[in-house]
Write a protein that holds these residues in place. Structure first.
Motif, mmCIF file in Angstrom:
data_model
loop_
_atom_site.group_PDB
_atom_site.id
_atom_site.type_symbol
_atom_site.label_atom_id
_atom_site.label_comp_id
_atom_site.label_asym_id
_atom_site.label_seq_id
_atom_site.Cartn_x
_atom_site.Cartn_y
_atom_site.Cartn_z
ATOM 1 N N TYR A 195 0.828 -1.208 0.000
ATOM 2 C CA TYR A 195 0.000 0.000 0.000
ATOM 3 C C TYR A 195 0.865 1.262 0.000
ATOM 4 C CZ TYR A 195 -4.596 -2.164 0.536
ATOM 5 O OH TYR A 195 -5.761 -2.865 0.311
ATOM 6 N N LEU A 196 1.941 1.250 0.739
ATOM 7 C CA LEU A 196 2.839 2.408 0.726
ATOM 8 C C LEU A 196 3.357 2.673 -0.682
ATOM 9 C CD1 LEU A 196 4.574 4.582 2.163
ATOM 10 C CD2 LEU A 196 6.312 2.805 2.487
ATOM 11 N N LYS A 197 3.836 1.609 -1.343
ATOM 12 C CA LYS A 197 4.393 1.765 -2.687
ATOM 13 C C LYS A 197 3.310 2.068 -3.722
ATOM 14 C CE LYS A 197 8.119 1.202 -3.691
ATOM 15 N NZ LYS A 197 9.250 2.155 -3.803
ATOM 16 N N ALA A 198 2.080 1.692 -3.439
ATOM 17 C CA ALA A 198 0.973 1.973 -4.356
ATOM 18 C C ALA A 198 0.392 3.363 -4.153
ATOM 19 C CB ALA A 198 -0.125 0.923 -4.189
ATOM 20 N N GLY A 199 0.970 4.148 -3.228
ATOM 21 C CA GLY A 199 0.500 5.508 -3.005
ATOM 22 C C GLY A 199 -0.667 5.615 -2.056
ATOM 23 N N GLN A 200 -0.867 4.603 -1.209
ATOM 24 C CA GLN A 200 -1.926 4.644 -0.202
ATOM 25 C C GLN A 200 -1.322 4.433 1.187
ATOM 26 O OE1 GLN A 200 -5.676 2.534 -1.221
ATOM 27 N NE2 GLN A 200 -4.609 1.871 -3.084
ATOM 28 N N PRO A 201 -0.496 5.364 1.657
ATOM 29 C CA PRO A 201 0.213 5.156 2.925
ATOM 30 C C PRO A 201 -0.704 5.025 4.132
ATOM 31 C CG PRO A 201 0.429 7.432 2.172
ATOM 32 C CD PRO A 201 -0.177 6.664 1.043
ATOM 33 N N GLY A 202 -1.853 5.669 4.103
ATOM 34 C CA GLY A 202 -2.761 5.564 5.244
ATOM 35 C C GLY A 202 -3.240 4.136 5.462
ATOM 36 N N THR A 203 -3.608 3.474 4.388
ATOM 37 C CA THR A 203 -4.044 2.077 4.500
ATOM 38 C C THR A 203 -2.871 1.185 4.890
ATOM 39 O OG1 THR A 203 -5.671 2.512 2.769
ATOM 40 C CG2 THR A 203 -5.241 0.210 3.305
ATOM 41 N N GLY A 204 -1.707 1.465 4.308
ATOM 42 C CA GLY A 204 -0.517 0.675 4.653
ATOM 43 C C GLY A 204 -0.159 0.815 6.116
ATOM 44 N N LEU A 205 -0.246 2.022 6.642
ATOM 45 C CA LEU A 205 0.071 2.250 8.051
ATOM 46 C C LEU A 205 -0.894 1.490 8.954
ATOM 47 C CD1 LEU A 205 1.756 3.763 10.174
ATOM 48 C CD2 LEU A 205 0.168 5.698 9.927
ATOM 49 N N ALA A 206 -2.143 1.427 8.571
ATOM 50 C CA ALA A 206 -3.122 0.673 9.370
ATOM 51 C C ALA A 206 -2.759 -0.809 9.418
ATOM 52 C CB ALA A 206 -4.523 0.856 8.783
ATOM 53 N N ARG A 207 -2.274 -1.362 8.304
ATOM 54 C CA ARG A 207 -1.877 -2.769 8.302
ATOM 55 C C ARG A 207 -0.664 -2.976 9.213
ATOM 56 N NH1 ARG A 207 -5.941 -2.131 6.241
ATOM 57 N NH2 ARG A 207 -6.732 -2.907 4.234
#
Length: 567
Positions: free
Chosen positions: A460-472
């Motif tokens: 998610y971070l690399k896909a440009g969605q850091p908020g979702t990645g941080l939640a994971r």
């Protein structure tokens, strides 16, 4: 036809030792061809595909862990080429390990797929073929990460082939994805803890890793990171990390928790399957990641003194992180019992047995101070545990039990137990304390839910969605009992740190650093044996990939086969 090297063409089809899900059957003198054309014989062929995993993961873990930021050489030498890079050449020791074992796996699966078209047609045939395709994809994934482009072999080889071509890494990734997509449509959905077989969740998990890793390549598709995130979430399937971390690897003298609800895929062992040769048919994951703990006369498990955690690895943990004491044996206990008038002292294993049975006889022999201890914490610990200390108690201050410290000028560095042991892979059974080598019957966990959350975080971070990645990522930290990471902290370096905390000793680290392009920087920063200049090859290029084994090149009659950069 894709060609294959002689050493790989002369692969015997005899079965490896049994897994939990493999039952041995004597076939006497029944011809193999006739056997594989029956439903029972075909099942045995699939069983042999699973058993090949033991050849890939059950031996020395050098290609998974050496030469990284997390583990460095202690007093016992590692293979110099793989651990330090300066001596890394195509003929270096252990370079060929994955090359050979993965192609053995591939050829075993190729045989399975060949016979699937002519064997007795049953209702579960497509499911079995899907399981086999997953195993072939996994082998090719290990190969392409380690060596780059390799020969794609899809035929059932029945006689030696002396010439083969090298496919590109891009072509290998396409083959991996094709196998996994085919597998996803046919494998079962039963819980892995119940069936012990490849299921859709395992395929989704591996697809997430494949797309994530390809996403860093020059030939990546623009959607690779987003696809990786989607597959990771599919594998997670809404399941929270609710098993206490210390229970993920819990083991006693009679049981273990290897097949728990968070295990996605593993290499399975049991004592019955190794009974015919118990010192050779298990695995030796328990043997590494520790100092030497003493001889069999102490009852301590025999351990190597290499792949010891670095100061960086040990310093990743903060106060309150439940993974610290679940990962490391922070206290080494000893128990003295008098039997027939003779006092016998046992080291280390009273943690699993004597402490509960005879608590008054159990003392603390060694204590390893965590990074966060203050002078007041040290004083408080010594006061609280004064009655528990053995007569020869040793207090190890922070900074004096890392891999780099074991080879320092400290006079204690030559003693046993002077690097903190990793306990998560301990096999406290009767054979383990007195043997070295592949004697453990603990499973080797290849994929588990905690890692899948971290794969999702990175994707998610690399896909440009850091908020979702941080939640994971913060779901992993929630289970560990530590505060959430912040948006400002969340980057690739933080993810690698979190993977270090969560997955220490599990066979991922070299691949993590290679995938993220941080191998040179991190290994040279945190491994005392490695300098950045060590990676510079004879052609001035960096030794990022491992070299194609020299024996493979020598036996190949097609000499138009390029070696990797740096060699």
């Amino acid at each position: 036809m894709k060609k294959i090297i002689l050493i790989l063409g002369i692969i015997v089809s005899t079965f490896y030792s049994c897994s939990d899900f493999i039952e041995e059957e004597s076939l006497s003198n029944v011809p193999a061809d006739a056997t594989y054309k029956t439903a029972t014989g075909f099942q045995l062929l699939v069983n042999s595909d699973y058993a090949r995993l033991k050849g890939i993961y059950g031996g020395n873990p050098w290609l998974f862990c050496s030469g990284t930021d997390m583990y460095a050489e202690g007093r016992t030498p590692e293979p110099a080429g793989l651990s330090q890079y300066t001596l890394l050449i195509p003929s270096a020791v252990n370079v060929e390990d994955l090359y050979n074992s993965c192609y053995q796996q591939i050829q075993s699966v190729n045989k399975t797929i060949y016979y699937s078209t002519i064997t007795e047609q049953t209702s579960n045939l497509s499911m079995l073929v899907g399981e086999a395709r997953f195993l072939r994809a996994n082998a090719y994934f290990l190969l392409v990460q380690t060596y780059g482009g390799v020969p794609i072999i899809l035929d059932n080889i029945t006689s030696p082939v002396l010439s083969f071509k090298r496919n590109t890494a891009e072509e290998v990734y396409k083959q991996i994805i094709a196998d996994l997509e085919a597998s996803l449509t046919t494998v079962g959905t039963g819980a892995y803890a119940t069936t012990g077989k490849v299921n859709k969740r395992a395929v989704q998990d591996l697809l997430a890793k494949v797309y994530l890793t390809r996403g860093y390549e020059t030939f990546a598709a623009p959607t690779d990171f987003a696809t990786a995130a989607n597959y990771a979430d599919a594998a997670i399937a809404g399941q929270a990390l609710n098993i206490a971390f210390d229970q993920l690897f819990a083991a006693t003298a009679t049981t273990n928790n290897d097949l728990n609800a968070e295990t996605i895929f593993s290499v399975q062992y049991d004592k019955a399957s190794t009974s015919t040769d118990p010192t050779k048919l298990g695995n030796n994951q328990f043997y590494y990641f520790s100092s030497y703990l003493g001889g069999s006369e102490t009852g301590a498990p025999l351990r190597s003194y290499n792949l010891c955690p670095t100061g960086y690895a040990l310093g990743l943990y903060e106060k309150g992180d439940k993974r610290w004491e679940a990962t490391f044996m922070t206290e080494i206990l000893e128990e003295t019992v008098t039997t027939n008038g003779k006092a016998v002292t046992t080291l280390y294993f009273p943690y699993y047995s004597g402490r509960a049975a005879n608590p008054s006889n159990v003392k603390v022999k060694h204590f390893f101070e965590p990074k966060w201890f203050t002078a007041a914490d040290k004083a408080a610990w010594n006061t609280a545990n004064a009655a528990r200390k053995s007569a020869s108690f040793v207090y190890h201050p922070w900074g004096q039990y890392s891999a780099e410290h074991t080879v320092s000028t400290d006079p204690f560095s030559s003693n046993d137990c002077y690097t903190i042991p990793v306990k998560k892979f301990d096999d406290p059974t009767a054979t383990t304390p007195i043997s070295t080598g592949p004697v453990s019957t603990r499973d080797i966990i290849v994929a588990r839910l905690g890692e899948t959350y971290l794969v999702a975080a990175e994707a998610y971070l690399k896909a440009g969605q850091p908020g979702t990645g941080l939640a994971r990522l913060n779901e992993v930290r929630r289970r560990a009992g530590v505060a959430n990471a912040t948006t400002a902290q969340f980057n690739i370096d933080y993810i690698l740190d979190e993977r270090g905390r969560e997955l220490l000793g599990e066979y991922h680290r070299w691949f993590d650093l290679k995938r993220t392009g941080t191998l040179v920087a991190r290994a040279s920063a945190y491994n005392y044996k490695i300098k950045a200049a060590n990676f510079v090859g004879v052609d001035g290029k960096l030794k990022i990939l491992r070299p194609i084994p020299q024996l493979a090149l020598d036996l190949n009659q097609n000499k138009d086969f390029p070696q990797n950069p740096g060699y």
